[in-house]
Design a protein around this motif. Structure first.
Motif, PDB file in Angstrom:
ATOM      1  N   PRO A  11      20.341  16.003  37.744  1.00 56.35           N
ATOM      2  CA  PRO A  11      20.587  17.245  37.063  1.00 56.35           C
ATOM      3  C   PRO A  11      20.251  18.721  38.181  1.00 56.35           C
ATOM      4  O   PRO A  11      20.422  18.551  39.268  1.00 56.35           O
ATOM      5  CB  PRO A  11      18.667  17.767  37.145  1.00 56.35           C
ATOM      6  CG  PRO A  11      18.339  16.498  37.707  1.00 56.35           C
ATOM      7  CD  PRO A  11      18.917  15.291  37.528  1.00 56.35           C
ATOM      8  N   TRP A  13      18.321  21.216  39.669  1.00 56.32           N
ATOM      9  CA  TRP A  13      17.278  21.150  40.351  1.00 56.32           C
ATOM     10  C   TRP A  13      16.915  20.134  41.618  1.00 56.32           C
ATOM     11  O   TRP A  13      15.362  20.095  42.107  1.00 56.32           O
ATOM     12  CB  TRP A  13      16.311  21.517  38.990  1.00 56.32           C
ATOM     13  CG  TRP A  13      16.056  21.589  38.259  1.00 56.32           C
ATOM     14  CD1 TRP A  13      16.463  21.067  37.195  1.00 56.32           C
ATOM     15  CD2 TRP A  13      15.591  19.618  37.952  1.00 56.32           C
ATOM     16  NE1 TRP A  13      16.404  20.431  35.626  1.00 56.32           N
ATOM     17  CE2 TRP A  13      15.539  19.172  36.510  1.00 56.32           C
ATOM     18  CE3 TRP A  13      15.124  18.283  38.820  1.00 56.32           C
ATOM     19  CZ2 TRP A  13      15.355  17.847  35.840  1.00 56.32           C
ATOM     20  CZ3 TRP A  13      15.471  16.929  37.910  1.00 56.32           C
ATOM     21  CH2 TRP A  13      14.976  17.063  36.764  1.00 56.32           C
ATOM     22  N   THR A  14      18.057  18.689  41.294  1.00 54.45           N
ATOM     23  CA  THR A  14      17.297  18.173  42.374  1.00 54.45           C
ATOM     24  C   THR A  14      17.845  18.145  44.008  1.00 54.45           C
ATOM     25  O   THR A  14      18.912  19.005  43.879  1.00 54.45           O
ATOM     26  CB  THR A  14      17.893  16.806  42.512  1.00 54.45           C
ATOM     27  OG1 THR A  14      18.240  16.074  40.798  1.00 54.45           O
ATOM     28  CG2 THR A  14      17.624  15.829  43.519  1.00 54.45           C
ATOM     29  N   TYR A 121       9.967  11.268  37.868  1.00 57.62           N
ATOM     30  CA  TYR A 121       9.432  12.240  36.907  1.00 57.62           C
ATOM     31  C   TYR A 121       8.357  12.320  37.753  1.00 57.62           C
ATOM     32  O   TYR A 121       7.536  11.770  37.986  1.00 57.62           O
ATOM     33  CB  TYR A 121       9.798  11.300  35.877  1.00 57.62           C
ATOM     34  CG  TYR A 121      10.985  10.466  35.518  1.00 57.62           C
ATOM     35  CD1 TYR A 121      11.556  11.635  34.120  1.00 57.62           C
ATOM     36  CD2 TYR A 121      11.000   8.979  36.094  1.00 57.62           C
ATOM     37  CE1 TYR A 121      12.889  10.637  34.604  1.00 57.62           C
ATOM     38  CE2 TYR A 121      12.057   9.021  35.739  1.00 57.62           C
ATOM     39  CZ  TYR A 121      13.542   9.311  34.537  1.00 57.62           C
ATOM     40  OH  TYR A 121      14.233   8.920  34.027  1.00 57.62           O
ATOM     41  N   ASP A 122       7.801  13.672  37.036  1.00 59.67           N
ATOM     42  CA  ASP A 122       6.503  14.418  37.040  1.00 59.67           C
ATOM     43  C   ASP A 122       5.571  14.475  36.185  1.00 59.67           C
ATOM     44  O   ASP A 122       6.057  13.119  35.072  1.00 59.67           O
ATOM     45  CB  ASP A 122       6.081  16.212  36.860  1.00 59.67           C
ATOM     46  CG  ASP A 122       7.483  16.615  36.084  1.00 59.67           C
ATOM     47  OD1 ASP A 122       7.201  15.992  35.196  1.00 59.67           O
ATOM     48  OD2 ASP A 122       7.475  18.080  35.908  1.00 59.67           O
ATOM     49  N   ARG A 124       4.440  15.652  33.326  1.00 61.73           N
ATOM     50  CA  ARG A 124       5.040  16.016  32.257  1.00 61.73           C
ATOM     51  C   ARG A 124       6.483  15.363  31.728  1.00 61.73           C
ATOM     52  O   ARG A 124       7.111  15.430  30.563  1.00 61.73           O
ATOM     53  CB  ARG A 124       5.244  17.494  32.280  1.00 61.73           C
ATOM     54  CG  ARG A 124       3.971  18.333  31.980  1.00 61.73           C
ATOM     55  CD  ARG A 124       4.750  19.939  33.178  1.00 61.73           C
ATOM     56  NE  ARG A 124       5.238  19.726  33.602  1.00 61.73           N
ATOM     57  CZ  ARG A 124       5.914  21.280  34.136  1.00 61.73           C
ATOM     58  NH1 ARG A 124       6.309  21.768  33.694  1.00 61.73           N
ATOM     59  NH2 ARG A 124       6.736  20.805  35.629  1.00 61.73           N
ATOM     60  N   LYS A 126       9.532  14.900  33.310  1.00 62.67           N
ATOM     61  CA  LYS A 126      10.711  15.937  33.494  1.00 62.67           C
ATOM     62  C   LYS A 126      11.136  15.144  34.840  1.00 62.67           C
ATOM     63  O   LYS A 126      10.492  14.628  35.746  1.00 62.67           O
ATOM     64  CB  LYS A 126      10.128  17.224  33.624  1.00 62.67           C
ATOM     65  CG  LYS A 126      11.505  18.628  34.213  1.00 62.67           C
ATOM     66  CD  LYS A 126      11.130  19.907  34.840  1.00 62.67           C
ATOM     67  CE  LYS A 126      12.121  20.365  35.496  1.00 62.67           C
ATOM     68  NZ  LYS A 126      11.889  22.174  35.950  1.00 62.67           N
ATOM     69  N   GLN A 127      12.973  14.396  34.763  1.00 64.20           N
ATOM     70  CA  GLN A 127      12.862  14.231  36.376  1.00 64.20           C
ATOM     71  C   GLN A 127      13.080  14.934  37.073  1.00 64.20           C
ATOM     72  O   GLN A 127      13.456  16.317  36.813  1.00 64.20           O
ATOM     73  CB  GLN A 127      14.497  13.569  35.688  1.00 64.20           C
ATOM     74  CG  GLN A 127      15.275  13.241  37.226  1.00 64.20           C
ATOM     75  CD  GLN A 127      16.777  12.720  36.592  1.00 64.20           C
ATOM     76  OE1 GLN A 127      16.120  11.772  36.013  1.00 64.20           O
ATOM     77  NE2 GLN A 127      17.174  12.481  37.193  1.00 64.20           N
ATOM     78  N   VAL A 128      12.121  15.215  38.459  1.00 57.12           N
ATOM     79  CA  VAL A 128      12.137  16.118  39.627  1.00 57.12           C
ATOM     80  C   VAL A 128      13.151  15.285  40.473  1.00 57.12           C
ATOM     81  O   VAL A 128      13.841  16.756  41.545  1.00 57.12           O
ATOM     82  CB  VAL A 128      10.946  16.638  39.657  1.00 57.12           C
ATOM     83  CG1 VAL A 128       9.964  16.669  38.682  1.00 57.12           C
ATOM     84  CG2 VAL A 128      10.538  14.988  40.391  1.00 57.12           C
ATOM     85  N   TYR A 149       3.536  11.683  40.411  1.00 54.19           N
ATOM     86  CA  TYR A 149       4.603  10.921  40.731  1.00 54.19           C
ATOM     87  C   TYR A 149       4.889   9.829  40.028  1.00 54.19           C
ATOM     88  O   TYR A 149       4.698   9.025  40.254  1.00 54.19           O
ATOM     89  CB  TYR A 149       5.543  11.385  41.474  1.00 54.19           C
ATOM     90  CG  TYR A 149       5.767  13.051  41.548  1.00 54.19           C
ATOM     91  CD1 TYR A 149       6.460  14.367  41.441  1.00 54.19           C
ATOM     92  CD2 TYR A 149       4.288  13.515  42.499  1.00 54.19           C
ATOM     93  CE1 TYR A 149       6.278  15.671  41.310  1.00 54.19           C
ATOM     94  CE2 TYR A 149       4.444  14.634  43.304  1.00 54.19           C
ATOM     95  CZ  TYR A 149       5.495  15.715  42.294  1.00 54.19           C
ATOM     96  OH  TYR A 149       5.130  17.288  42.367  1.00 54.19           O
TER      97      TYR A 149
END
Length: 890
Positions: A11, A13-14, A121-122, A124, A126-128, A149
């Motif tokens: 992603p 945003w990484t 993942y957080d 929620r 979502k992969q962070v 996490y």
């Protein structure tokens, strides 16, 4: 070997491009306060600054990503994939000025041949963060971590092996007061407690500043990026100004503030700031940052390939390898930026970094040291000095500036069983449709080998194209392949790998492999790179899916890459995975004004039908075939212009594809939202691609000066914004700068090999008053003899006045293999009224030698064959005027 090419990209945003983190660079020794880890998880907080945990032994791998893992309920013991919950509890603002910006996390194992992958993942889902390359250890950073996490580790390729996980909270320390200052003759040593720093003034207006809290200065990058260090500028002196020590060189003054230690760089008057630290250097467990005051109007550029942007004020720029091929990705990023304040800075490191161009500007790499080269000058000077340090852009072979075609012919699951020699049928297709083709990659695909190599080489050469080969797993066969006729090498993420030095070494080695085994110039393509890659390869922005957005965000990407000295940056025409006739045509139009382009075939499906779709430029039939031919032939005709720009890039570091700001830095409109989605091809062509499904282009910004519509001859006076520009599918909005002198090959040219060497065309856009100059560069186009001086230049001047236009063509100076003794010239002169006479060296040319088109206001002149060792003058003379100033006879 890992097949990353067709896996889901990381992603955007990484934040740290985790696959690029080098072992030992990111994860330094954690603080001693350690959290107790259970099989399920652990907590990191101010009382527990680090944690480690051990996985079970995995007998085998999954061969895939998270999709291969069962859910936790059906895999409670983690026998297929491993899960670990990490809770981070830190005070508000903990990450605001932390060099690492988040929790570093890594997994390591005993046998390097095995491979574990890391995903975070957080709460929620979502992969962070992730690290799914081939490194050992795999490492990432959870950005601005706070909360719980879920860490998922996938045993990708494992044989009875386990891993150890590690995470920590990075603690910070600031530089204290100055404790020592000494030096001279260009080199000065500074101390502040445990911190040791050194400032080296270098010739050419450069400064190298190093700092390390260990007390000793190291250089992990060695000579991998900076091949040859500049000599010291020994004409320096120091003085004590009370609050600071000053070090004066001919180009600048460095201030070394005493309480606390800070640095500031000023012009020789010691009053005009270039840059100034607003806070002392800060380091953490595994990082260091510099904090600078931001100027009121200061702008920032660079960072290598930053997908979707070229200007970075107010943005955070990541310098790492994200393997994200889409907008926001940065897989060809570089630890370099330049500022409109008159400087640029390169971090001499292979460690990832984060650069935030807010107020203040904070920049740092994931290592506990600073090693920065500062370059002084305007943007072009800074680019030149930076590339002089890490490597000038390479000089490509002329066929490298022609279109390339890439496909897998042997064992392509998408297209059925074929053979390598089937590539020749595709080459015949280009010839049949009168479209240029410079080279073909005949084995682009995982598991795609080749056969009949020498026959394929000869067949392609008979069709005026060169053979390229792609490698998944190394270049050990390159020498034999080059001796058999390979001239293009394309590298892959799967073996270029996670270490940035690995990527740069691979690029250098591939270029060298071509040159050591032939007289050709190395021509290398690669999708993963680092600072210095401009010296050896074409950077390619990776595997994208087609959309109008895909066309849009590439425009500032490739223009912005030039601001880091990357002269060759491009993407697949029409993308790789999807096909649409209109989007393909629109994408090809503007990419014809990039130096290097390639069509990637064999992987796409049609957006409408969902069926496999080949992507050669004639596949969609009319009107698309004719439109694509129009722009490919125009690209071919413009090769003398583009080749000269390549020679300039090899000399100056400044590539052909430029954001408007580079040529018009005093024009605020050059940084506006409209200018973001257009670019200059060289200084003369302004290209405003259509990136919507529309026949009208709005918001075309034209900077100061007179601009001529390439298609209609209409002129515009800048600065202005053009709305409602009529751009049907066959029309690329294209404008030419007043004063432009553009060399072109004859109409109908489809190959550099079959062009008419005895004719050269000049497309001229004279100013009503004023003089313009242009110097054409020529050599044999393929060998490295140009490095020994086997090249020629020809200078052309153009002057306009009230009585007409004068063109002065100088003699061609220099020699090279294949240079002709004489040639005819065809001039197309834009604007103005019909000339009364056209004179060659003062003698009138017959009326049959020239013509005037009143509709386009273009005068066309054809000369007889003229020797290249002598210059000549062409004069387009207006009507004779009497003493009253009116035309005679009126």
């Amino acid at each position: 070997m890992r097949r990353l090419r067709h896996r889901v990209p990381w992603p955007a945003w990484t934040p740290l491009g985790v696959a690029g983190v080098l072992a030992g660079t990111l994860l330094a020794a954690p603080a001693p306060a350690r959290a107790a880890a259970t099989a399920a998880g652990a907590v990191l907080d101010p009382a527990h600054s680090s944690v480690s945990w051990q996985s079970p032994v995995y007998a085998k791998g999954t061969g895939g990503g998270p999709e291969k893992c069962p859910d936790a309920a059906t895999d409670p013991g983690g026998t297929v994939c491993h899960r670990f919950d990490l809770t981070v509890s830190v005070p508000d603002g903990y990450w605001d000025d932390n060099p690492e910006g988040g929790v570093p996390l890594s997994i390591g194992w005993e046998r390097p041949a095995d491979d574990f992958d890391l995903y975070v993942y957080d709460d929620r889902g979502k992969q962070v963060a992730s690290s799914a390359g081939t490194a050992d250890p795999e490492a990432t950073v959870i950005p601005r971590a706070s909360g719980t996490y879920h860490v998922l580790v996938v045993p990708y390729a494992v044989h009875d092996n386990s891993f150890t996980g590690t995470a920590y909270l990075p603690a910070t320390t600031d530089a204290g007061d100055l404790t020592s200052f000494s030096g001279g003759a260009g080199s000065y040593t500074i101390g502040a407690g445990r911190l040791t720093a050194r400032a080296d003034f270098l010739k050419g207006g450069q400064l190298r500043l190093q700092a390390d809290p260990s007390g000793s200065l190291s250089d992990p990058a060695g000579t991998a990026i900076v091949r040859r260090r500049p000599a010291l500028q020994r004409h320096t002196s120091s003085f004590d100004a009370g609050d600071y020590y000053g070090i004066r060189s001919p180009e600048a003054v460095l201030r070394v503030y005493k309480k606390p230690l800070r640095f500031g760089l000023y012009r020789p008057d010691n009053r005009t700031r270039i840059w100034q630290e607003d806070k002392p250097l800060r380091w953490s467990t595994g990082g260091m940052r510099q904090s600078l005051t931001r100027g009121a109007d200061e702008q920032f550029f660079g960072g290598g390939e930053q997908n979707g942007s070229f200007s970075h004020r107010g943005r955070t720029m990541y310098v790492a390898n994200s393997f994200d091929w889409n907008e926001g990705g940065y897989n060809n990023s570089q630890p370099f930026y330049l500022s409109s304040a008159g400087y640029g800075v390169f971090r001499n490191t292979f460690a990832p970094g984060v650069y935030t161009f807010g107020a203040p500007v904070t920049t740092g790499q994931q290592e506990r040291r600073l090693d920065a080269y500062y370059f002084l000058g305007d943007a072009k000077q800074v680019i030149g000095k930076y590339t002089a340090l890490v490597g000038r852009p390479f000089m490509p072979p002329v066929y490298g500036l022609e279109p390339g075609d890439s496909d897998c012919y042997l064992h392509n699951a998408n297209r059925g069983e074929r053979h390598t020699l089937d590539a020749l049928k595709i080459a015949d297709g280009y010839a049949e449709h009168r479209m240029p083709l410079g080279w073909m990659l005949v084995n682009d695909g995982y598991g795609c080998g080749y056969e009949n190599l020498e026959q394929t080489v000869k067949g392609l050469q008979d069709r005026h194209a060169q053979l390229g080969l792609w490698t998944e797993d190394g270049i050990d066969k390159l020498a034999d392949q080059v001796r058999a006729g390979q001239r293009v090498a394309k590298l892959d993420v799967a073996w270029v790998g996670n270490g940035y030095k690995f990527a740069l070494d691979a690029c250098d080695a591939a270029k060298r492999g071509i040159e050591d085994n032939s007289d050709a110039r190395g021509f290398v393509w690669l999708p993963v790179s680092w600072a210095g890659a401009q010296r050896c390869g074409v950077l390619w922005s990776g595997d994208q899916k087609l959309s109008w957005d895909y066309i849009r965000w590439q425009i500032p990407t490739y223009a912005g890459a030039t601001m880091s000295g990357i002269a060759y940056n491009t993407g697949d025409v029409g993308s790789i995975y999807r096909h649409d006739a209109r989007m393909y045509a629109r994408d090809l139009q503007w990419k014809a004004f990039l130096p290097a382009i390639m069509t990637m075939d064999g992987w796409a499906t049609d957006l409408t039908t969902g069926k496999p779709a080949d992507q050669q430029p004639w596949r969609d039939g009319e009107p698309y075939t004719s439109i694509n031919r129009k722009y490919l032939q125009l690209k071919e005709r413009l090769l003398p212009y583009m080749y000269t720009l390549s020679a300039q890039a090899a000399r100056t570091g400044v590539g052909a594809v430029r954001p408007l700001w580079l040529e018009y830095p005093d024009d605020p409109g050059a940084l506006g939202a409209q200018a973001k989605y257009e670019f200059l091809s060289g200084p003369d062509f302004l290209v405003a691609p259509v990136y919507e499904d529309a026949d009208t282009r709005d918001g075309i910004y034209l900077p100061k000066g007179t601009w001529t519509d390439y298609w209609t001859g209409r002129t515009y006076q800048g600065p202005t914004t053009v709305n409602g520009y009529h751009a049907p599918l066959d029309t690329l909005p294209l404008f030419v700068r007043e004063g432009a002198i553009v060399p072109m090959w004859p109409e109908g040219t489809t190959s550099w090999q079959t062009r008419d060497r005895h004719e050269l065309d000049w497309d001229l856009y004279p100013a009503a008053r004023g003089t313009g100059h242009y110097t054409l560069y020529e050599d044999d186009g393929v060998t490295r003899d140009f490095t020994k001086g086997a090249a020629a230049t020809q200078r052309v001047s153009m002057r306009g006045d009230a009585r007409g236009t004068t063109v002065t063509v100088g003699a061609s100076r220099g020699d090279y293999a294949g240079k002709v003794d004489a040639r005819t010239y065809r001039f197309t002169v834009h604007g103005g009224t019909a000339p009364a006479r056209v004179l060659l060296d003062g003698r009138p040319l017959p009326r049959s030698a020239w013509s005037y088109d009143a509709g386009t206001r273009v005068t066309t002149v054809r000369t007889p064959s003229l020797p290249l060792d002598r210059g000549f003058t062409l004069r387009l003379a207006g009507p004779e005027r009497n003493r009253t100033g009116t035309a005679a006879g009126s």
